[in-house]
Design an enzyme around this catalytic site. Structure first.
Site, short mmCIF file in Angstrom:
data_model
loop_
_atom_site.label_atom_id
_atom_site.label_comp_id
_atom_site.label_asym_id
_atom_site.label_seq_id
_atom_site.Cartn_x
_atom_site.Cartn_y
_atom_site.Cartn_z
N GLU A 171 -1.00 -12.87 49.50
CA GLU A 171 -0.79 -11.20 49.34
C GLU A 171 -0.27 -10.51 50.42
O GLU A 171 -0.62 -9.61 51.11
CB GLU A 171 -2.29 -10.63 49.20
CG GLU A 171 -2.90 -11.39 48.02
CD GLU A 171 -4.60 -10.74 47.94
OE1 GLU A 171 -4.74 -9.78 48.62
OE2 GLU A 171 -5.47 -11.30 46.97
N GLU B 22 -6.08 -18.08 40.23
CA GLU B 22 -7.36 -17.23 40.20
C GLU B 22 -7.61 -16.53 38.98
O GLU B 22 -7.80 -15.15 38.77
CB GLU B 22 -7.14 -16.13 41.64
CG GLU B 22 -7.05 -16.73 42.77
CD GLU B 22 -7.06 -15.65 43.87
OE1 GLU B 22 -7.64 -14.57 43.77
OE2 GLU B 22 -6.48 -16.24 44.81
#
Length: 360
Positions: A178, A288
């Site tokens: 991220e 995910e």
């Protein structure tokens, strides 16, 4: 005439037996997610140590890859006291707490390959890691000091994994997680990321991958991982960074977190991002996956089917598809009912739609 009827009847019995055999084989193969996709890619899940006290049979049945949900994140393994006592301001110490040990031991004992998650992240990284003398307060260190800390953090983690769990297969690691703004458009600014506060550029990303390549165990593939990866600006950010790292020979793959909803993104939008990432020639993992049901279980099932169909299309580049949680009750967004298994591990429509892809 009688012999002909007997012959026809025997042929009928033979055909019936073959049909039953094939049907039973199908049921047996499709009963387990990991078995259903054997030969295509691993089916992974995230786990927490608590679930390993009651859900191990289910986990072993359906999954052949595990990502510790929180137990390898920086704030879980960085040891502030040890760093202050013997880190000489440049050598952060790491230690595995009981929850981390539980997860790693389970993977090693059951020969389930591990995805490491994660080294570099703006969240769940203690502020003292960036400060002089590993103190919570005080000044941020220089880039030179931070480079040494980053290299030693990665080195010490891989060395401790090898020392304490020598039979554990660490087959992939999210080196950076991220690093881009939520909707894309560039790196997270210094106001959101201590990494940018120290470096002011993507230097920390390049360095992290360089150090990880130096110390990663044999067979461990290195990934950049992000969310909203299907939004055009974010897709381009990830693509550009991955290409840059590939040119330096320090990256193996792109991780698509894939936190989706039935109303956004569209299956076509998601598949386009996957196609673009695959065009780099790097591996791609869905890391995910969960899908906000938004009150529409059938739409959720349909999108799961589309995502898995897109993954199968690129199976030669996709080593694993990982669900973010085993069942709805343990999901980080459990109120959204986002997984193919319900609160008590019951099979949902999404499970059956995924299995249709496996059997196609």
């Amino acid at each position: 005439m009688r012999q002909a009827r007997i012959g026809i009847f025997l042929i009928f019995l033979l055909c019936l037996n073959l049909v039953q055999s094939n049907f039973l084989s199908f049921l047996q193969a499709s009963d387990s997610l990991k078995d259903a996709f054997q030969g295509k890619f691993k089916i992974g899940t995230s786990v927490s140590p608590n679930e390993l006290s009651y859900g191990t049979d289910f986990i072993k049945k359906h999954f052949n890859s595990i990502t510790p949900e929180n137990e390898l994140k920086p704030d879980s393994i960085l040891d502030q006291t040890g760093s202050q006592q013997s880190g000489n301001n440049v050598n952060p110490k790491v230690s595995f707490r009981s929850g981390t040990q539980t997860t790693l031991r389970f993977c090693e004992q059951n020969k389930i390959p591990l995805r490491g998650h994660t080294f570099v992240w703006h969240a769940q990284t203690p502020e003292w890691f960036f400060k002089e003398n590993f103190q919570q307060s005080g000044n941020f260190v220089s880039k030179d000091i931070m480079n040494q800390r980053l290299e030693n953090f990665i080195k010490n983690t891989f060395e401790l994994l090898k020392k304490d769990y020598p039979q554990l297969e660490v087959y992939a690691y999210d080196v950076c997680n991220e690093v881009f703004q939520g909707g894309g458009g560039g790196l997270r600014p210094a106001s959101e990321s201590k990494w940018m506060q120290v470096y002011g550029s993507d230097e920390y990303i390049v360095n992290a991958f360089t150090y990880a390549r130096k110390y990663a165990p044999s067979g461990c593939k290195l990934y950049i991982n992000d969310f909203n990866e299907y939004m055009n600006a974010k897709t381009q950010n990830i693509y550009d960074m991955a290409t840059k790292l590939k040119q330096k020979g320090v990256i193996d793959g792109i991780g698509m977190q894939s936190h989706l909803g039935v109303s956004f993104p569209s299956a076509q939008m998601y598949a386009s991002a996957l196609d673009k990432f695959a065009s780099t020639g790097l591996e791609v993992q869905i890391t995910e996956l969960d899908i906000n049901q938004e009150g529409n279980e059938q739409a959720q099932a349909s999108l799961y089917k589309e995502v898995f169909s897109a993954a199968v299309k690129h199976a030669n580049q996709i080593p694993a598809v990982t669900l973010w949680g085993t069942h709805d009750a343990v999901s980080w967004i459990k109120d959204k009912n986002p997984l193919p298994f319900g609160t008590n591990y019951e099979l949902k429509k999404a499970y059956y739609s995924i299995m249709q892809v496996a059997g196609a």
